[in-house]
Design a protein around this motif. Structure first.
Motif, PDB file in Angstrom:
ATOM      1  N   VAL A 218     -25.380  21.549  33.026  1.00 60.82           N
ATOM      2  CA  VAL A 218     -26.053  20.312  32.639  1.00 60.82           C
ATOM      3  C   VAL A 218     -25.008  19.305  32.158  1.00 60.82           C
ATOM      4  CG1 VAL A 218     -27.775  19.265  31.123  1.00 60.82           C
ATOM      5  CG2 VAL A 218     -28.081  21.632  31.891  1.00 60.82           C
ATOM      6  N   TRP A 219     -24.959  18.176  32.863  1.00 57.34           N
ATOM      7  CA  TRP A 219     -24.097  17.076  32.440  1.00 57.34           C
ATOM      8  C   TRP A 219     -25.008  15.992  31.886  1.00 57.34           C
ATOM      9  CZ3 TRP A 219     -22.915  19.811  36.910  1.00 57.34           C
ATOM     10  CH2 TRP A 219     -21.640  20.377  36.959  1.00 57.34           C
ATOM     11  N   LEU A 220     -25.014  15.820  30.576  1.00 54.26           N
ATOM     12  CA  LEU A 220     -25.885  14.850  29.925  1.00 54.26           C
ATOM     13  C   LEU A 220     -25.356  13.439  30.114  1.00 54.26           C
ATOM     14  CD1 LEU A 220     -26.430  16.828  26.628  1.00 54.26           C
ATOM     15  CD2 LEU A 220     -28.050  16.583  28.515  1.00 54.26           C
ATOM     16  N   GLY A 221     -26.272  12.495  30.307  1.00 51.87           N
ATOM     17  CA  GLY A 221     -25.898  11.092  30.393  1.00 51.87           C
ATOM     18  C   GLY A 221     -25.259  10.670  31.707  1.00 51.87           C
ATOM     19  N   GLN A 222     -25.241  11.534  32.688  1.00 53.78           N
ATOM     20  CA  GLN A 222     -24.656  11.203  33.988  1.00 53.78           C
ATOM     21  C   GLN A 222     -25.766  10.949  35.008  1.00 53.78           C
ATOM     22  OE1 GLN A 222     -21.261  10.984  34.462  1.00 53.78           O
ATOM     23  NE2 GLN A 222     -21.141  11.358  32.265  1.00 53.78           N
ATOM     24  N   ARG A 223     -25.564  10.006  35.887  1.00 52.75           N
ATOM     25  CA  ARG A 223     -26.540   9.759  36.949  1.00 52.75           C
ATOM     26  C   ARG A 223     -26.158  10.503  38.219  1.00 52.75           C
ATOM     27  NH1 ARG A 223     -27.742   3.363  36.200  1.00 52.75           N
ATOM     28  NH2 ARG A 223     -28.925   3.628  34.298  1.00 52.75           N
ATOM     29  N   ARG A 224     -24.861  10.617  38.421  1.00 58.95           N
ATOM     30  CA  ARG A 224     -24.337  11.295  39.601  1.00 58.95           C
ATOM     31  C   ARG A 224     -22.904  11.687  39.290  1.00 58.95           C
ATOM     32  NH1 ARG A 224     -21.439  10.789  44.012  1.00 58.95           N
ATOM     33  NH2 ARG A 224     -22.171  11.565  46.008  1.00 58.95           N
ATOM     34  N   ILE A 225     -22.451  12.801  39.877  1.00 59.89           N
ATOM     35  CA  ILE A 225     -21.070  13.225  39.703  1.00 59.89           C
ATOM     36  C   ILE A 225     -20.496  13.465  41.094  1.00 59.89           C
ATOM     37  CG2 ILE A 225     -19.514  14.937  38.717  1.00 59.89           C
ATOM     38  CD1 ILE A 225     -21.699  15.498  36.622  1.00 59.89           C
ATOM     39  N   ALA A 226     -19.447  12.752  41.418  1.00 62.27           N
ATOM     40  CA  ALA A 226     -18.819  12.886  42.735  1.00 62.27           C
ATOM     41  C   ALA A 226     -18.390  14.335  42.968  1.00 62.27           C
ATOM     42  CB  ALA A 226     -17.606  11.968  42.831  1.00 62.27           C
ATOM     43  N   GLY A 227     -18.744  14.870  44.135  1.00 58.68           N
ATOM     44  CA  GLY A 227     -18.353  16.227  44.504  1.00 58.68           C
ATOM     45  C   GLY A 227     -19.323  17.302  44.063  1.00 58.68           C
ATOM     46  N   ILE A 228     -20.249  16.972  43.181  1.00 51.96           N
ATOM     47  CA  ILE A 228     -21.229  17.956  42.737  1.00 51.96           C
ATOM     48  C   ILE A 228     -22.423  17.874  43.682  1.00 51.96           C
ATOM     49  CG2 ILE A 228     -22.756  18.680  40.857  1.00 51.96           C
ATOM     50  CD1 ILE A 228     -19.763  19.129  40.315  1.00 51.96           C
ATOM     51  N   GLU A 229     -22.477  18.834  44.621  1.00 50.71           N
ATOM     52  CA  GLU A 229     -23.543  18.868  45.619  1.00 50.71           C
ATOM     53  C   GLU A 229     -23.814  20.306  46.034  1.00 50.71           C
ATOM     54  OE1 GLU A 229     -20.679  17.695  49.347  1.00 50.71           O
ATOM     55  OE2 GLU A 229     -21.474  16.105  48.087  1.00 50.71           O
ATOM     56  N   SER A 230     -25.007  20.565  46.528  1.00 50.00           N
ATOM     57  CA  SER A 230     -25.397  21.913  46.943  1.00 50.00           C
ATOM     58  C   SER A 230     -24.407  22.485  47.944  1.00 50.00           C
ATOM     59  CB  SER A 230     -26.790  21.893  47.574  1.00 50.00           C
ATOM     60  OG  SER A 230     -27.746  21.543  46.616  1.00 50.00           O
ATOM     61  N   GLY A 231     -24.101  23.775  47.766  1.00 49.12           N
ATOM     62  CA  GLY A 231     -23.186  24.460  48.665  1.00 49.12           C
ATOM     63  C   GLY A 231     -21.734  24.394  48.249  1.00 49.12           C
ATOM     64  N   ARG A 232     -21.416  23.580  47.270  1.00 50.20           N
ATOM     65  CA  ARG A 232     -20.033  23.399  46.822  1.00 50.20           C
ATOM     66  C   ARG A 232     -19.613  24.569  45.937  1.00 50.20           C
ATOM     67  NH1 ARG A 232     -16.322  18.962  47.584  1.00 50.20           N
ATOM     68  NH2 ARG A 232     -18.154  18.205  48.649  1.00 50.20           N
ATOM     69  N   ALA A 233     -18.395  25.047  46.090  1.00 49.52           N
ATOM     70  CA  ALA A 233     -17.844  26.104  45.241  1.00 49.52           C
ATOM     71  C   ALA A 233     -17.151  25.451  44.046  1.00 49.52           C
ATOM     72  CB  ALA A 233     -16.846  26.950  46.019  1.00 49.52           C
ATOM     73  N   LEU A 234     -17.435  25.971  42.847  1.00 50.49           N
ATOM     74  CA  LEU A 234     -16.868  25.418  41.611  1.00 50.49           C
ATOM     75  C   LEU A 234     -16.293  26.509  40.729  1.00 50.49           C
ATOM     76  CD1 LEU A 234     -19.545  22.963  40.126  1.00 50.49           C
ATOM     77  CD2 LEU A 234     -17.542  22.375  41.462  1.00 50.49           C
ATOM     78  N   ARG A 235     -15.334  26.117  39.929  1.00 47.41           N
ATOM     79  CA  ARG A 235     -14.853  26.922  38.803  1.00 47.41           C
ATOM     80  C   ARG A 235     -15.232  26.101  37.569  1.00 47.41           C
ATOM     81  NH1 ARG A 235     -10.994  30.802  38.261  1.00 47.41           N
ATOM     82  NH2 ARG A 235     -10.092  31.025  36.200  1.00 47.41           N
ATOM     83  N   VAL A 236     -15.988  26.696  36.665  1.00 44.93           N
ATOM     84  CA  VAL A 236     -16.448  25.969  35.479  1.00 44.93           C
ATOM     85  C   VAL A 236     -16.003  26.688  34.205  1.00 44.93           C
ATOM     86  CG1 VAL A 236     -18.434  24.946  36.633  1.00 44.93           C
ATOM     87  CG2 VAL A 236     -18.708  27.105  35.427  1.00 44.93           C
ATOM     88  N   ARG A 237     -15.872  25.894  33.146  1.00 48.14           N
ATOM     89  CA  ARG A 237     -15.471  26.435  31.854  1.00 48.14           C
ATOM     90  C   ARG A 237     -16.266  25.732  30.777  1.00 48.14           C
ATOM     91  NH1 ARG A 237     -11.488  24.374  28.845  1.00 48.14           N
ATOM     92  NH2 ARG A 237     -10.665  23.257  30.633  1.00 48.14           N
ATOM     93  N   GLY A 238     -16.764  26.485  29.810  1.00 53.35           N
ATOM     94  CA  GLY A 238     -17.502  25.911  28.700  1.00 53.35           C
ATOM     95  C   GLY A 238     -18.147  26.989  27.851  1.00 53.35           C
ATOM     96  N   ARG A 239     -18.913  26.565  26.865  1.00 55.85           N
ATOM     97  CA  ARG A 239     -19.615  27.508  25.989  1.00 55.85           C
ATOM     98  C   ARG A 239     -21.007  27.762  26.551  1.00 55.85           C
ATOM     99  NH1 ARG A 239     -18.060  29.633  21.676  1.00 55.85           N
ATOM    100  NH2 ARG A 239     -16.500  28.025  21.305  1.00 55.85           N
ATOM    101  N   LEU A 240     -21.341  29.035  26.688  1.00 54.98           N
ATOM    102  CA  LEU A 240     -22.628  29.413  27.256  1.00 54.98           C
ATOM    103  C   LEU A 240     -23.736  29.253  26.226  1.00 54.98           C
ATOM    104  CD1 LEU A 240     -23.768  30.575  29.928  1.00 54.98           C
ATOM    105  CD2 LEU A 240     -23.674  32.811  28.851  1.00 54.98           C
TER     106      LEU A 240
END
Length: 123
Positions: A82-104
């Motif tokens: 969840v990215w709060l306050g964003q309308r769209r994020i370039a590159g974030i689309e279905s099927g895309r592979a990501l490495r993410v980091r944060g607090r669960l």
């Protein structure tokens, strides 16, 4: 001769196994191979690093306060990003592979989530 037999055995397995199960195994192996944690093993409050594929992406999702919400699947479990306050994020689309980091954390329904994760798009 043993090499030919093992090739035939691998080929037969590949042709007869469930493609979805094969995809799950490949995702899990990839995540473990990069040193990322498996989503199924992670608990609320942990600082985590995960690798997976985005299954869905919603913008201005209900209950997301005008943000972007995406489902990351790593072969073991799904985590909502969840990215709060964003309308769209370039590159974030279905099927895309990501490495993410944060607090669960968790969503109101108990689903695992990471709010405003750091991310890298995988190639």
């Amino acid at each position: 001769m043993a090499t030919a037999e093992s090739f035939v055995r691998r080929l037969t397995r590949r042709l007869t196994e469930d493609p979805e199960q094969r995809d799950v195994e490949e995702l899990t192996d990839e995540a473990v191979g990069t040193g990322a944690q498996r989503a199924i093993d992670c608990q609320r409050g942990q600082e985590v690093t995960m690798v997976g594929t985005l299954r869905s992406v919603e913008t201005n999702a209900k209950g997301c306060a005008g943000g972007v919400r995406a489902e990351l699947f790593d072969g073991t479990d799904t985590v909502t990003l969840v990215w709060l306050g964003q309308r769209r994020i370039a590159g974030i689309e279905s099927g895309r592979a990501l490495r993410v980091r944060g607090r669960l954390g968790t969503l109101e329904n108990g689903t695992k989530a990471i709010y405003n994760p750091h991310y890298e798009i995988q190639t």
